[in-house]
Design an enzyme around this catalytic site. Structure first.
Site, PDB file in Angstrom:
ATOM      1  N   PHE A  17       0.810  -1.212   0.000  1.00  0.00           N
ATOM      2  CA  PHE A  17       0.000   0.000   0.000  1.00  0.00           C
ATOM      3  C   PHE A  17       0.853   1.275   0.000  1.00  0.00           C
ATOM      4  CE2 PHE A  17      -2.509   2.859   3.066  1.00  0.00           C
ATOM      5  CZ  PHE A  17      -3.075   3.591   2.038  1.00  0.00           C
ATOM      6  N   ASN A  38       8.155  -9.352  -2.246  1.00  0.00           N
ATOM      7  CA  ASN A  38       8.039 -10.812  -2.323  1.00  0.00           C
ATOM      8  C   ASN A  38       6.621 -11.293  -2.595  1.00  0.00           C
ATOM      9  OD1 ASN A  38       6.775 -10.407   0.134  1.00  0.00           O
ATOM     10  ND2 ASN A  38       8.013 -11.896   1.270  1.00  0.00           N
ATOM     11  N   ASP A  72      12.997 -11.041  -1.775  1.00  0.00           N
ATOM     12  CA  ASP A  72      12.747 -10.912  -0.345  1.00  0.00           C
ATOM     13  C   ASP A  72      13.895 -10.169   0.322  1.00  0.00           C
ATOM     14  OD1 ASP A  72      12.412 -11.673   2.538  1.00  0.00           O
ATOM     15  OD2 ASP A  72      10.857 -12.978   1.708  1.00  0.00           O
ATOM     16  N   GLN A  92       9.942  -0.065   2.908  1.00  0.00           N
ATOM     17  CA  GLN A  92       8.557  -0.235   3.344  1.00  0.00           C
ATOM     18  C   GLN A  92       8.196  -1.705   3.556  1.00  0.00           C
ATOM     19  OE1 GLN A  92       6.923   2.927   3.667  1.00  0.00           O
ATOM     20  NE2 GLN A  92       9.036   3.466   3.166  1.00  0.00           N
ATOM     21  N   GLN A  95       6.653  -7.655   7.491  1.00  0.00           N
ATOM     22  CA  GLN A  95       5.563  -8.564   7.792  1.00  0.00           C
ATOM     23  C   GLN A  95       4.567  -7.779   8.636  1.00  0.00           C
ATOM     24  OE1 GLN A  95       5.627 -11.648   6.439  1.00  0.00           O
ATOM     25  NE2 GLN A  95       3.499 -11.888   7.070  1.00  0.00           N
ATOM     26  N   SER A 136       6.277   2.396  13.011  1.00  0.00           N
ATOM     27  CA  SER A 136       4.852   2.286  13.336  1.00  0.00           C
ATOM     28  C   SER A 136       4.558   2.862  14.709  1.00  0.00           C
ATOM     29  CB  SER A 136       4.453   0.800  13.312  1.00  0.00           C
ATOM     30  OG  SER A 136       3.193   0.597  13.895  1.00  0.00           O
ATOM     31  N   TYR A 160       4.714  -7.700  16.642  1.00  0.00           N
ATOM     32  CA  TYR A 160       4.867  -6.776  15.517  1.00  0.00           C
ATOM     33  C   TYR A 160       5.494  -5.468  15.978  1.00  0.00           C
ATOM     34  CZ  TYR A 160       3.687  -3.278  12.025  1.00  0.00           C
ATOM     35  OH  TYR A 160       3.769  -2.248  11.127  1.00  0.00           O
TER      36      TYR A 160
END
Length: 334
Positions: A17, A38, A72, A92, A95, A136, A160
């Site tokens: 995105f 990937n 990857d 960017q 996972q 994040s 995460y």
């Protein structure tokens, strides 16, 4: 007006995105873009293909170029080869997903931490101009105060969030000890056209368009910063020429935040006011509140987001209506 200096830019996760919008913008501005992705089937690959198509079309309509490479970031040899030809790296690839990380934390470490280290090592060895990575708001965890500023303790509550914090700390450490220009942008729930289909806004819009009530997890009093994709891209573009944020982590958020139930109501009212709201059990790994202080971004990057949540949602709903033929079924299968 002076001519734009053409850059060689590697965008990892460029079929995703945010990465897809970045690659599209770079190509549209005449830069030479290489996308590494990937094609992880975390969500429907047709959406990712639309991101690639948008980047290729942007290059055809400009003096730029666009090359897609399926690979990857865990492949250190491939990463080294690609970085060797780059001036800038916009990292960017990750996972994604707070909830899935609880089930498989080691994969998040392999991709988000080790993959980032592969890129940082290659960037250090090649002496690139700048390494910009997506971090994040999940790095903050439970708020001790709001809004979060960059001095807020970083105590993530999901694997995460822990993996993103480790990755950005490595980036900032490499800046300190290897004199490598790095910036970590802490995104606060980015949304907009071609967004990941398992996010609250896309789910609410899809369900309402199909006469189904929006589903809210928890009591809906959780609050979020939702940041429109165009504001995020503008912040990234600034880093092609602005070095004031080198070695730092910087919040990239919105002008306001909103309760989830208010967001669902706003979307419902724009599409099908007769629908009810449905509440289901909240997920433990979800943050209760997020809200960004963006003073550092304003000071260092001139960041000035100009989309309120209501303006951004209205734009997304308009886009959604124009793209239901390919986007909507993917949302509903998520």
């Amino acid at each position: 007006m002076g001519t734009i200096q053409i850059m060689q830019i590697l965008v990892t996760g460029g079929a995703g995105f945010i990465g897809g919008h970045l690659a599209q913008r770079f190509a549209a501005d005449g830069h030479d873009v290489v996308v590494l992705d990937n094609r992880d089937p975390f969500y429907d690959l047709d959406i990712k293909q639309h991101n690639v198509d948008a980047g290729q079309e942007a290059a055809r309509n400009s003096d730029g170029s666009y090359e897609f490479i399926e690979g990857d970031v865990r492949d250190a040899e491939l990463v080294t080869d690609l970085v060797a030809d780059a001036d800038y790296v916009y990292h960017q690839a990750a996972q994604a997903g707070v909830r899935p990380s609880v089930k498989n934390p080691r994969k998040y470490d392999e991709v988000n931490v080790n993959g980032t280290l592969n890129l940082l090592d290659a960037c250090r060895d090649e002496g690139i101009e700048r390494f910009v990575m997506a971090s994040s708001s999940s790095v903050y965890g439970k708020p001790q105060y709001l809004p979060y500023d960059e001095q807020h303790p970083t105590t993530p509550v999901s694997p995460y969030g822990a993996s993103k914090l480790a990755a950005e700390r490595y980036a900032c450490a490499y800046s300190e000890v290897y004199d490598l220009s790095t910036v970590a942008l802490r995104y606060f729930t980015v949304y907009g056209p071609r967004m990941r289909p398992n996010m609250a806004i896309s789910n609410f819009v899809s369900r309402c368009h199909n006469g189904e009530p929006p589903v809210i997890y928890g009591d809906g009093t959780q609050t979020r910063d939702f940041t429109y994709i165009e504001d995020v891209i503008d912040a990234n573009m600034t880093l092609l020429h602005e070095d004031a944020a080198d070695g730092k982590a910087v919040n990239i958020g919105s002008t306001d935040n909103i309760e989830i139930k208010t967001l669902a109501t706003e979307i419902r009212d724009q599409i099908d006011p007769d629908l009810d709201l449905v509440y289901e059990e909240r997920h433990d790994a979800d943050a209760e509140h997020t809200h960004a202080a963006t003073d550092r971004a304003e000071e260092l990057l001139g960041y000035d987001p100009d989309h309120t949540i209501r303006e951004g949602v209205a734009k997304f709903i308009d886009w959604y209506r124009d793209n239901r033929d390919w986007y909507e079924p993917l949302v509903r299968q998520s």
